[in-house]
Structure formats: C-alpha cells, structure tokens
Enzyme design. Structure first.
Site, PDB file in Angstrom:
ATOM      1  N   ALA A 101       0.844  -1.200   0.000  1.00 20.56           N
ATOM      2  CA  ALA A 101       0.000   0.000   0.000  1.00 20.56           C
ATOM      3  C   ALA A 101       0.878   1.248   0.000  1.00 20.56           C
ATOM      4  CB  ALA A 101      -0.918   0.007   1.213  1.00 20.56           C
ATOM      5  N   GLY A 123       0.521   5.510   0.648  1.00 21.55           N
ATOM      6  CA  GLY A 123      -0.294   6.647   1.072  1.00 21.55           C
ATOM      7  C   GLY A 123       0.616   7.836   1.350  1.00 21.55           C
ATOM      8  N   GLY A 139       3.997   7.076   3.553  1.00 20.29           N
ATOM      9  CA  GLY A 139       4.875   6.311   2.686  1.00 20.29           C
ATOM     10  C   GLY A 139       4.231   5.035   2.206  1.00 20.29           C
ATOM     11  N   PHE A 140       4.899   3.893   2.444  1.00 24.26           N
ATOM     12  CA  PHE A 140       4.381   2.627   1.933  1.00 24.26           C
ATOM     13  C   PHE A 140       4.377   1.587   3.039  1.00 24.26           C
ATOM     14  CE2 PHE A 140       8.969   2.338   1.279  1.00 24.26           C
ATOM     15  CZ  PHE A 140       9.257   1.074   1.764  1.00 24.26           C
ATOM     16  N   ALA A 141       3.545   0.565   2.828  1.00 23.05           N
ATOM     17  CA  ALA A 141       3.523  -0.611   3.701  1.00 23.05           C
ATOM     18  C   ALA A 141       3.569  -1.836   2.811  1.00 23.05           C
ATOM     19  CB  ALA A 141       2.263  -0.618   4.567  1.00 23.05           C
ATOM     20  N   CYS A 167      -8.580  -0.059   2.665  1.00 26.66           N
ATOM     21  CA  CYS A 167      -8.489   1.040   1.701  1.00 26.66           C
ATOM     22  C   CYS A 167      -9.839   1.366   1.074  1.00 26.66           C
ATOM     23  CB  CYS A 167      -7.462   0.729   0.610  1.00 26.66           C
ATOM     24  SG  CYS A 167      -5.809   0.375   1.233  1.00 26.66           S
TER      25      CYS A 167
END
Length: 216
Positions: free
Chosen positions: A126, A128, A139-141, A157
């Site tokens: 993900a 964001g 950032g990201f996951a 989401c």
C-alpha cells in the site's frame, strides 16, 4: 532528484513501534527536513497492530468492533506527486520480484497488486502520501509475514472488490521483514536516483548531529 538518501530503522518484531510514537517520529523528522536540517530520509519500521482512518473513510469501512513505512523526502519543483508514488510502487515491485512474487499496478488504484491468476486482485503493498511544505509524509507498507486476519475486520483502503495478501502467502514460504529491508533500501535509492545512500541512527536525525556513515 536527491543527492543523498539516508535510512533509519526505528523498530521491528518485538520492538515494533506504537503507531502514535511512529506518527510523532515522522512529524518531527518532517519538520527537520522541511527546514533543510536533515537529508531525504526513509524510516523503516514495523507498527504494532493499528487501524487508521482518513477523512474519506466510510463508517462501514471501519473495524466491525470499531503496518509502513514513512518516507520523508523533499520533492523537486514543480511538485510531481504522481511520479513520486509511481517510484515508490516501482521499488516495491522490485522487492517482490526479488523473492519470486510477480506484482503489478492496477489502473486507478495506488499500491502494488497481484492479478491475473484466476483469483481476485490482491494488494500486497500500500502507498499513502501527504505533502506539506514540499516534503512528503507517510509512505508505503509492504506485507511480509503479517497476520492477515486483521484485514477481515475492515474494508481495506475502502476497496470492496479486492483482497489483501502477503509475500509469505504468495511465495508459499516465509518472507520476513529482515528479508526485505536491505532490498527496499537498495531499490528505493535506485528509483529515486540517490547518488549517496547510507544508514543512520534515529537519534542522530533528531539531534541534528553530524551524520556518520552506517557500518558495513
């Protein structure tokens, strides 16, 4: 493009970071980056289990009972947030490929997905982003070996026609966060064109001390 990109590890596994602590940490680093007191910085960490909701999160998308990775980077002028998101996605796609998991983008949806195998689309990474004062937050996951049962209690989401997966599930073998962190650092530095990248301590970034190269 950044001349230097530094990586700081804030806590993993048994030392996973509580979400409010992680939020405060990236907020403080955002202030320092916006003031040009630290270089472009990527915080790599695991959160303790947490649900987050944005302004557009519908009540039905929340937990029935009602873990990224922050990246703090100054974007060049003119701001191109879409290009920044695509670069993050590309780094994640490369990380997944390193462990034998083929991923792609889905038109109209951010993040990294597994599609076209006869099952529903499944998100494994993900993204964001928030931009303030020309500096990114959040950032990201990337799901490595997390407990996917947490996603059963929400609509992840806000997307109802797709699922969530992990690298461990898709690779059919354990893929841990330590398996990915070094790969993520290398691919992030590459997609952002960093001329110098190194690992530093969180305390160094917060104290504004002279940053020393990470141990090899």
């Amino acid at each position: 493009m950044p001349g230097e990109l530094v990586f700081a590890h804030a806590g993993f596994g048994a030392d996973a970071v509580a979400y409010p602590d992680g939020w405060d940490l990236q907020r403080r680093m955002h202030e320092r980056r916006a003031a040009d007191q630290i270089p472009d910085t990527c915080l790599l960490l695991e959160h303790e289990p947490v649900y987050t909701a944005g302004r557009r999160t519908e009540p039905l998308d929340r937990p029935l009972a009602d873990p990224g990775v922050p990246v703090i980077m100054a974007l060049p002028e003119p701001l191109d947030v879409i290009s920044y998101v695509r670069s993050l996605e590309e780094a994640l796609i490369r990380c997944c490929a390193d462990v034998g998991v083929a991923t792609t983008r889905v038109e109209g949806r951010s993040g990294v997905w597994i599609t076209g195998d006869g099952g529903p689309d499944r998100k494994v990474g993900a993204v964001g982003i928030r931009v303030s004062r020309g500096v990114t937050m959040h950032g990201f996951a990337l799901n490595c070996d997390c407990d996917l049962g947490w996603f059963d209690k929400i609509v992840p989401c806000g997307i109802r026609d797709a699922g969530v997966t992990s690298l461990t599930v898709e690779a059919v073998r354990p893929v841990t966060v330590p398996d990915i962190t070094g790969r993520a650092e290398r691919h992030l530095a590459d997609v952002f064109g960093a001329r110098v990248c190194r690992r530093v301590g969180v305390a160094d970034l917060l104290a504004g001390a002279e940053l020393s190269p990470a141990a090899s």
